[in-house]
Design a protein around this motif. Structure first.
Motif, PDB file in Angstrom:
ATOM      1  N   ARG A  20       0.847  -1.190   0.000  1.00  0.00           N
ATOM      2  CA  ARG A  20       0.000   0.000   0.000  1.00  0.00           C
ATOM      3  C   ARG A  20       0.877   1.232   0.000  1.00  0.00           C
ATOM      4  O   ARG A  20       1.834   1.328   0.768  1.00  0.00           O
ATOM      5  N   GLU A  21       0.546   2.169  -0.846  1.00  0.00           N
ATOM      6  CA  GLU A  21       1.317   3.394  -0.902  1.00  0.00           C
ATOM      7  C   GLU A  21       0.854   4.329   0.196  1.00  0.00           C
ATOM      8  O   GLU A  21      -0.325   4.378   0.539  1.00  0.00           O
ATOM      9  N   LYS A  22       1.796   5.080   0.723  1.00  0.00           N
ATOM     10  CA  LYS A  22       1.473   6.020   1.783  1.00  0.00           C
ATOM     11  C   LYS A  22       0.670   7.179   1.216  1.00  0.00           C
ATOM     12  O   LYS A  22       0.785   7.525   0.046  1.00  0.00           O
ATOM     13  N   GLN A  23      -0.120   7.787   2.080  1.00  0.00           N
ATOM     14  CA  GLN A  23      -0.876   8.952   1.664  1.00  0.00           C
ATOM     15  C   GLN A  23      -0.196  10.198   2.196  1.00  0.00           C
ATOM     16  O   GLN A  23       0.560  10.155   3.162  1.00  0.00           O
ATOM     17  N   CYS A  24      -0.500  11.308   1.582  1.00  0.00           N
ATOM     18  CA  CYS A  24       0.095  12.584   1.964  1.00  0.00           C
ATOM     19  C   CYS A  24      -0.327  12.947   3.391  1.00  0.00           C
ATOM     20  O   CYS A  24      -1.508  12.903   3.737  1.00  0.00           O
ATOM     21  N   HIS A  25       0.640  13.315   4.208  1.00  0.00           N
ATOM     22  CA  HIS A  25       0.386  13.680   5.606  1.00  0.00           C
ATOM     23  C   HIS A  25      -0.526  14.896   5.689  1.00  0.00           C
ATOM     24  O   HIS A  25      -1.417  14.962   6.539  1.00  0.00           O
ATOM     25  N   LEU A  53      13.802  16.294   2.695  1.00  0.00           N
ATOM     26  CA  LEU A  53      13.633  14.934   2.204  1.00  0.00           C
ATOM     27  C   LEU A  53      12.778  14.928   0.943  1.00  0.00           C
ATOM     28  O   LEU A  53      11.902  15.775   0.757  1.00  0.00           O
ATOM     29  N   LYS A  54      13.006  13.959   0.088  1.00  0.00           N
ATOM     30  CA  LYS A  54      12.275  13.851  -1.162  1.00  0.00           C
ATOM     31  C   LYS A  54      10.857  13.363  -0.914  1.00  0.00           C
ATOM     32  O   LYS A  54      10.565  12.745   0.109  1.00  0.00           O
ATOM     33  N   HIS A  55       9.979  13.624  -1.877  1.00  0.00           N
ATOM     34  CA  HIS A  55       8.583  13.242  -1.710  1.00  0.00           C
ATOM     35  C   HIS A  55       8.402  11.732  -1.738  1.00  0.00           C
ATOM     36  O   HIS A  55       7.446  11.210  -1.184  1.00  0.00           O
ATOM     37  N   LYS A  56       9.313  11.018  -2.353  1.00  0.00           N
ATOM     38  CA  LYS A  56       9.211   9.557  -2.365  1.00  0.00           C
ATOM     39  C   LYS A  56       9.456   8.979  -0.973  1.00  0.00           C
ATOM     40  O   LYS A  56       8.887   7.959  -0.613  1.00  0.00           O
ATOM     41  N   LYS A  57      10.309   9.633  -0.215  1.00  0.00           N
ATOM     42  CA  LYS A  57      10.614   9.157   1.136  1.00  0.00           C
ATOM     43  C   LYS A  57       9.520   9.548   2.129  1.00  0.00           C
ATOM     44  O   LYS A  57       9.166   8.783   3.019  1.00  0.00           O
ATOM     45  N   THR A  58       8.982  10.757   1.995  1.00  0.00           N
ATOM     46  CA  THR A  58       7.996  11.249   2.952  1.00  0.00           C
ATOM     47  C   THR A  58       6.556  11.016   2.521  1.00  0.00           C
ATOM     48  O   THR A  58       5.646  11.204   3.319  1.00  0.00           O
ATOM     49  N   ALA A  59       6.335  10.643   1.279  1.00  0.00           N
ATOM     50  CA  ALA A  59       5.008  10.385   0.715  1.00  0.00           C
ATOM     51  C   ALA A  59       4.112  11.618   0.775  1.00  0.00           C
ATOM     52  O   ALA A  59       2.930  11.539   1.075  1.00  0.00           O
ATOM     53  N   VAL A  60       4.677  12.768   0.486  1.00  0.00           N
ATOM     54  CA  VAL A  60       3.919  14.011   0.428  1.00  0.00           C
ATOM     55  C   VAL A  60       3.597  14.285  -1.037  1.00  0.00           C
ATOM     56  O   VAL A  60       4.435  14.092  -1.915  1.00  0.00           O
ATOM     57  N   CYS A  61       2.379  14.729  -1.321  1.00  0.00           N
ATOM     58  CA  CYS A  61       1.993  15.002  -2.703  1.00  0.00           C
ATOM     59  C   CYS A  61       2.763  16.206  -3.240  1.00  0.00           C
ATOM     60  O   CYS A  61       3.379  16.963  -2.492  1.00  0.00           O
ATOM     61  N   SER A  62       2.742  16.386  -4.545  1.00  0.00           N
ATOM     62  CA  SER A  62       3.575  17.411  -5.172  1.00  0.00           C
ATOM     63  C   SER A  62       3.167  18.828  -4.760  1.00  0.00           C
ATOM     64  O   SER A  62       4.018  19.697  -4.582  1.00  0.00           O
TER      65      SER A  62
END
Length: 86
Positions: A20-25, A53-62
């Motif tokens: 499961r992919e993480k969702q944006c905090h 940190l990159k968005h791939k690591k933190t799972a934050v949307c663009s």
């Protein structure tokens, strides 16, 4: 859906497990504006060398990654966050 093979303790393989992919905090918590004065929350998106940190690591949307980076840069300019740790 992404399927992968996971290795367990018994050296058996589980197939077809879903990662499961993480969702944006910020999307999950309905945060509209990221405040540059909230240093504790901004520090969670920095690594040990005070780099963003990159968005791939933190799972934050663009969208929120852009707002987050500008908030971190404002906090650095106001001397609330360091440019580098060292």
């Amino acid at each position: 859906r992404r399927y992968s093979i996971l290795k367990t303790k018994n050296n058996m393989f589980k197939e077809n497990t879903i990662n499961r992919e993480k969702q944006c905090h910020f999307c999950v918590n309905n945060v509209r504006d990221i405040d540059y004065k909230d240093i504790e929350s901004l520090k969670t998106f920095l690594d040990g060398h005070a780099r963003i940190l990159k968005h791939k690591k933190t799972a934050v949307c663009s969208l929120h990654q852009r707002k987050l980076s500008s908030a971190i840069k404002r906090a650095r300019f106001m001397a609330l966050l360091p440019f580098i740790n060292g």
